[in-house]
Design an enzyme around this catalytic site. Structure first.
Site, PDB file in Angstrom:
ATOM      1  N   ASN A 159     199.750  -0.752  30.104  1.00  0.00           N
ATOM      2  CA  ASN A 159     200.626  -1.320  29.091  1.00  0.00           C
ATOM      3  C   ASN A 159     201.279  -2.571  29.676  1.00  0.00           C
ATOM      4  OD1 ASN A 159     202.582  -1.910  27.238  1.00  0.00           O
ATOM      5  ND2 ASN A 159     203.694   0.033  27.417  1.00  0.00           N
ATOM      6  N   SER A 184     213.639   0.832  20.486  1.00  0.00           N
ATOM      7  CA  SER A 184     213.865   0.250  21.812  1.00  0.00           C
ATOM      8  C   SER A 184     214.196   1.388  22.775  1.00  0.00           C
ATOM      9  CB  SER A 184     214.994  -0.768  21.768  1.00  0.00           C
ATOM     10  OG  SER A 184     216.191  -0.142  21.357  1.00  0.00           O
ATOM     11  N   VAL A 185     213.232   2.263  22.967  1.00  0.00           N
ATOM     12  CA  VAL A 185     213.435   3.411  23.853  1.00  0.00           C
ATOM     13  C   VAL A 185     213.592   2.937  25.299  1.00  0.00           C
ATOM     14  CG1 VAL A 185     212.371   5.526  24.776  1.00  0.00           C
ATOM     15  CG2 VAL A 185     212.240   5.016  22.335  1.00  0.00           C
ATOM     16  N   CYS A 220     204.980  -3.850  26.633  1.00  0.00           N
ATOM     17  CA  CYS A 220     206.174  -3.198  26.095  1.00  0.00           C
ATOM     18  C   CYS A 220     207.258  -4.247  25.891  1.00  0.00           C
ATOM     19  CB  CYS A 220     206.693  -2.105  27.022  1.00  0.00           C
ATOM     20  SG  CYS A 220     208.225  -1.378  26.397  1.00  0.00           S
ATOM     21  N   ILE A 231     197.392  -2.986  18.323  1.00  0.00           N
ATOM     22  CA  ILE A 231     198.419  -3.806  18.932  1.00  0.00           C
ATOM     23  C   ILE A 231     199.589  -2.943  19.406  1.00  0.00           C
ATOM     24  CG2 ILE A 231     197.897  -5.877  17.607  1.00  0.00           C
ATOM     25  CD1 ILE A 231     200.252  -5.184  15.743  1.00  0.00           C
ATOM     26  N   ASN A 232     200.302  -3.445  20.406  1.00  0.00           N
ATOM     27  CA  ASN A 232     201.617  -2.898  20.708  1.00  0.00           C
ATOM     28  C   ASN A 232     202.563  -3.385  19.609  1.00  0.00           C
ATOM     29  OD1 ASN A 232     203.941  -1.875  22.044  1.00  0.00           O
ATOM     30  ND2 ASN A 232     202.929  -2.154  24.016  1.00  0.00           N
ATOM     31  N   GLY A 283     200.634   6.282  15.470  1.00  0.00           N
ATOM     32  CA  GLY A 283     201.946   6.273  16.114  1.00  0.00           C
ATOM     33  C   GLY A 283     203.051   6.683  15.166  1.00  0.00           C
ATOM     34  N   GLY A 303     198.272   0.181  14.541  1.00  0.00           N
ATOM     35  CA  GLY A 303     199.286  -0.635  13.887  1.00  0.00           C
ATOM     36  C   GLY A 303     199.422  -0.207  12.446  1.00  0.00           C
ATOM     37  N   GLY A 304     200.312   0.740  12.210  1.00  0.00           N
ATOM     38  CA  GLY A 304     200.630   1.141  10.841  1.00  0.00           C
ATOM     39  C   GLY A 304     199.615   2.025  10.145  1.00  0.00           C
TER      40      GLY A 304
END
Lengths: 304, 255
Positions: free
Chosen positions: A125, A69-70, A128, A189-190, A263, A241-242
């Site tokens: 984006n 949660s930046v 978020c 995905i986000n 990511g 995603g992963g």
């Protein structure tokens, strides 16, 4: 072996894109390897004005994943243009400017500024999960996705990518809305909204209470969404995603991605982007595939 | 290219107190470049299950070997405890303590619990250190002999009085400062201790460096997760423990 891909007229040397928020503006990873080696960098999410972000703790681990949660800490779009683009431009990798905002006007103003700057693509984006200003409120409703994409489209003079939220009932609805609004590509995905609790203090671990889940544990969900969106729209897809290795990346390509983003894996292994690129090559060699583009959407689903 | 991911041999892992493990790693490059207060970012266990590395401070360096001391607390440290052979290590990372024996003649070093370990290499490099080490109780008092060999003076305190002086280490430091007048203070430990040290530094004007910890992601300043508050406004309001720290001047940060 031909690793080149093309998204909305922009050619990337290979399909590896560093995912926004995990790679800063490229400086740190450039201390491990020349960032010219990857296809593109989606830079840390930019806002109209500088943002301090959320208080700590901002990160925690769960099995096979992380929660963050930046809250979009960033120097603002003007500082990015002035101070970061010159560094990035010294490298071959394409620059994707990731934008997050509070209002339609925020996005439009940033799209206008960044279109006049030396970047290759814009990524909107609207997903978020960590701040109101992250656009999640826009990203979950197809009507709003359509309206904001249309609005930003008129200011965006560069290819426009819309980054989709997985926190919706049917991601094909928001994907179709972005396409109808004039997006040139989609990224998905986000992160998935999640949380973690410290049972000894009875308090949430993240100061923001909730955060975005990413890492290997989200991969099946992300892959399913890429597959569904690929069926539903004609736009090129940046899948993420992963993804942690070449095999994961190939799965995303087969499901319909033109390019893939890395990511969380950067935190596990700072060379992840290069290893994933080389892993795709190994797969291509083994299966005698000459161009990486052949893999996109190459999934075979036998009809019963 | 200033960073590399090193494959390090684990030479030994020894339990020096309940759940406190001294782990010795071999890597010539890391050992040669390690400065007191810097940390290693270590891949613990199966990365598919534990995607985040664990930041652990450097306790000591001898030849090609480095010692880290950690507490077995969560999944990561439990996995590290079981690990043999090689581990992947990024490092040495972050900004360490400022060691300047010609500028600072009367240094005080204060640590609490597992925060005492990063201070060992520092104390070794200082010529005249007065060291104050606070622990919960006698069972976790560690490295006393080692510190005695490299410090001018070592004071041990325990919260429950089961060993050394009863009470907090900062009380002893403040008491001695009245006579000895320290010209720099270095601290690492739990937040309440760091707050007390910071207050002491503010009150007396003695320069002070604090080593902080925070939940961390990349370890190199890219992900912006391990933030700590500063007095700055705007996007500079938070600094990052991994890259700007872990050692900060006490007046820089809000604890």
């Amino acid at each position: 072996m031909d690793m080149k891909i093309n998204i909305a007229g922009v050619e990337l040397d290979n399909p590896i894109i560093a995912a926004s928020g995990t790679y800063g503006f490229g400086h740190e990873y450039n201390e491990f390897y020349d960032i010219s080696e990857i296809g593109a960098i989606s830079v840390k999410g930019l806002t109209k004005s500088p943002r301090a972000g959320n208080p700590p703790p901002r990160i925690t681990e769960t099995i096979g994943g992380i929660l963050n949660s930046v809250g979009l800490q960033n120097p603002g779009v003007d500082a990015f243009i002035k101070e970061e683009i010159p560094f990035l431009r010294k490298h071959r990798c394409k620059i994707i400017a990731n934008m997050a905002g509070n209002t339609f006007e925020d996005y439009c103003e940033m799209a206008e500024k960044l279109s006049a700057a030396d970047v290759d693509m814009l990524e909107m984006n609207i997903s978020c999960p960590n701040v109101k200003a992250g656009g999640a409120a826009f990203g979950t409703n197809p009507d709003t996705v359509l309206a904001i994409t249309k609005a930003v489209r008129t200011y965006a003079k560069k290819p426009l990518i819309v980054k989709l939220s997985p926190n919706v009932a049917d991601i094909t609805e928001t994907a179709k809305a972005a396409e109808a609004g004039g997006a040139d590509a989609l990224s998905l995905i986000n992160t998935l909204t999640g949380m973690a609790i410290d049972i000894n203090t009875r308090r949430p671990i993240l100061a923001n209470v909730v955060g975005g889940l990413s890492g290997p544990c989200v991969k099946p969900v992300a892959l399913r969404m890429v597959y569904q969106v690929h069926q539903a729209v004609k736009l090129p897809i940046i899948g993420m995603g992963g993804i942690s290795n070449g095999d994961d990346a190939v799965e995303f390509l087969l499901a319909g991605s033109t390019a893939i983003s890395v990511g969380t894996a950067n935190f596990t292994d700072p060379y992840a982007c290069l290893k994933i690129r080389d892993g795709i090559k190994t797969y291509m060699e083994k299966h005698q595939i000459k161009t990486v583009r052949e893999l996109t959407g190459g999934l075979i689903v036998e009809s019963k | 290219m200033s960073y590399q991911d090193y494959s390090c041999q684990i030479c030994s892992q020894q339990e020096i107190a309940p759940n406190i493990i001294a782990c010795c790693l071999e890597n010539a490059h890391l050992a040669k470049n390690a400065k007191p207060g810097q940390f290693l970012h270590i891949q613990c266990g199966d990365p598919a299950s534990m995607p985040l590395r664990r930041p652990i401070s450097i306790c000591d360096v001898n030849g090609d070997e480095l010692t880290i001391i950690y507490e077995v607390k969560g999944r990561g440290t439990k996995a590290l405890r079981e690990q043999t052979g090689k581990v992947q290590v990024l490092g040495p990372l972050g900004n360490g303590f400022l060691v300047d024996n010609s500028l600072y003649k009367r240094p005080a070093v204060i640590g609490g619990g597992i925060g005492t370990y990063p201070l060992y290499l520092l104390t070794k490099q200082l010529t005249n250190a007065s060291v104050y080490l606070g622990f919960r109780n006698q069972s976790v008092v560690t490295l006393e002999q080692e510190f005695c060999q490299v410090a001018e003076k070592v004071t041990i305190t325990t919260d429950d009085g089961s060993y050394g002086v009863s009470g907090f280490a900062i009380t002893q430091l403040e008491e001695d400062h009245k006579k000895e007048v320290f010209d720099i203070v270095y601290a690492c430990g739990p937040k309440p201790m760091l707050r007390a040290v910071q207050a002491f530094a503010e009150k007396t004007g003695v320069p002070c460096q604090l080593s902080l910890e925070e939940r961390m992601g990349c370890g190199i300043g890219a992900c912006l997760t391990c933030n700590c508050e500063t007095h700055e406004e705007g996007s500079a309001h938070y600094k990052h423990v991994c890259k700007n720290g872990p050692v900060f001047w006490s007046q820089e940060v809000v604890l």
